[in-house]
Motif scaffolding. Structure first.
Motif, mmCIF file in Angstrom:
data_model
loop_
_atom_site.group_PDB
_atom_site.id
_atom_site.type_symbol
_atom_site.label_atom_id
_atom_site.label_comp_id
_atom_site.label_asym_id
_atom_site.label_seq_id
_atom_site.Cartn_x
_atom_site.Cartn_y
_atom_site.Cartn_z
ATOM 1 N N MET A 119 1.170 32.458 46.218
ATOM 2 C CA MET A 119 1.181 31.147 45.564
ATOM 3 C C MET A 119 2.564 30.492 45.645
ATOM 4 S SD MET A 119 -1.074 30.016 42.561
ATOM 5 C CE MET A 119 -0.465 29.896 40.889
ATOM 6 N N PHE A 134 3.600 26.448 46.496
ATOM 7 C CA PHE A 134 4.487 25.594 45.700
ATOM 8 C C PHE A 134 5.657 25.097 46.543
ATOM 9 C CE2 PHE A 134 2.602 27.315 41.719
ATOM 10 C CZ PHE A 134 2.476 26.116 41.028
ATOM 11 N N VAL A 141 -8.125 24.561 49.619
ATOM 12 C CA VAL A 141 -8.382 25.667 48.699
ATOM 13 C C VAL A 141 -7.132 26.094 47.911
ATOM 14 C CG1 VAL A 141 -9.131 28.066 48.525
ATOM 15 C CG2 VAL A 141 -10.382 26.487 49.987
ATOM 16 N N ILE A 161 -4.568 24.406 47.059
ATOM 17 C CA ILE A 161 -4.261 23.354 46.084
ATOM 18 C C ILE A 161 -5.206 23.454 44.907
ATOM 19 C CG2 ILE A 161 -4.337 20.865 45.702
ATOM 20 C CD1 ILE A 161 -3.196 20.462 48.439
ATOM 21 N N HIS A 162 -6.455 23.696 45.228
ATOM 22 C CA HIS A 162 -7.444 23.875 44.165
ATOM 23 C C HIS A 162 -7.078 25.047 43.261
ATOM 24 C CE1 HIS A 162 -11.427 25.432 42.663
ATOM 25 N NE2 HIS A 162 -11.372 24.234 42.148
ATOM 26 N N ILE A 203 -4.109 26.286 42.700
ATOM 27 C CA ILE A 203 -2.979 25.928 41.835
ATOM 28 C C ILE A 203 -3.490 25.181 40.619
ATOM 29 C CG2 ILE A 203 -1.056 24.312 41.662
ATOM 30 C CD1 ILE A 203 0.142 25.366 44.003
ATOM 31 N N GLY A 204 -4.399 24.276 40.869
ATOM 32 C CA GLY A 204 -4.989 23.544 39.753
ATOM 33 C C GLY A 204 -5.667 24.477 38.772
ATOM 34 N N GLU A 205 -6.449 25.400 39.319
ATOM 35 C CA GLU A 205 -7.233 26.302 38.466
ATOM 36 C C GLU A 205 -6.360 27.299 37.720
ATOM 37 O OE1 GLU A 205 -10.624 26.561 37.772
ATOM 38 O OE2 GLU A 205 -10.529 24.526 38.593
ATOM 39 N N TRP A 248 -2.976 27.522 37.493
ATOM 40 C CA TRP A 248 -1.658 27.223 36.953
ATOM 41 C C TRP A 248 -1.652 25.952 36.121
ATOM 42 C CZ3 TRP A 248 3.141 24.838 36.845
ATOM 43 C CH2 TRP A 248 4.195 25.705 36.511
ATOM 44 N N ILE A 249 -2.077 24.857 36.725
ATOM 45 C CA ILE A 249 -1.990 23.568 36.030
ATOM 46 C C ILE A 249 -2.826 23.584 34.753
ATOM 47 C CG2 ILE A 249 -2.359 21.098 36.235
ATOM 48 C CD1 ILE A 249 -0.693 21.366 38.461
#
Lengths: 104, 104
Positions: A1, A5, A71, A73-74, A76-78, A80-81
């Motif tokens: 990951m 970033f 994927v 990016i998705h 990271i959203g799931e 971390w964000i």
DNA sequence: ATAATAGGCAACCAAATGGTTGCATGTCAA
DNA sequence: TTGACATGCAACCATTTGGTTGCCTATTAT
């Protein structure tokens, strides 16, 4: 990951992803078009994006087609964000409480 | 937004955010605790996070309390990640189609 | 008052980063 | 088959980055 970033940290690379998002499967030269950078610089950026698995390539003769892979990016959203979104309002209201408490 | 992405690119900084997420309002020395870094290095990281508006500080006597501000992270999710999530499945299936087409 | 504590500031350093130029290789078309 | 085109590779360069050490300032507690 970490690679993802770091790949996203550069504005040129994000703009390359934007371009692929607008039109998937572009060649290197196509992606260079209109950028204030040499082809070799773009190659390096695409290399970073590929290493982070954000871009997948496909050789077609002498051309190399670049495809966006959303994927990571998705993820990271799931992973971390979302974690930080949860506390969004509570954190700010807590800060507000402390700021007000300062004047006691 | 560029500052936010750059701030998030470093693992040490992300871990500082994690720590603040776990316990908000920590002092500099508290945040240094257990890290393989000098206090000054942590100060710099916190400076980057503050500049990106990811951390807000509050002086309390000789202490400086650090608070997580999740809003920029939320905005990245809203303005950027969601855009790429939308194409997640379609992009992959399109790539699959192309890969299969190769053998024609 | 003074020592200990919390943090700030600046100079310095090595390594990573983002870019360049120059040249080599592979593939297509005439 | 040969020239043009698409990409690859390597050396080099300036700047940024992540870290250090050393010292200074401000606040608190004894």
């Amino acid at each position: 990951m970490d690679e993802v970033f770091k790949a996203l940290a550069d504005a040129s690379r994000r703009s390359l992803l934007d371009r692929l998002h607008a039109k998937n499967g572009q060649t290197l030269n196509e992606l260079c078009d209109g950028l204030a950078m040499t082809r070799q610089a773009v190659t390096k950026h695409l290399g970073v994006l590929e290493a982070a698995n954000l871009v997948t390539t496909l050789r077609h003769g002498r051309e190399k087609l670049h495809y966006l892979n959303p994927v990571p990016i998705h993820q990271i959203g799931e992973r971390w964000i979302k974690k930080f979104e949860r506390g969004k309002l509570t954190a700010l209201s807590e800060l507000k409480r402390r700021l007000e408490k300062r004047d006691e």
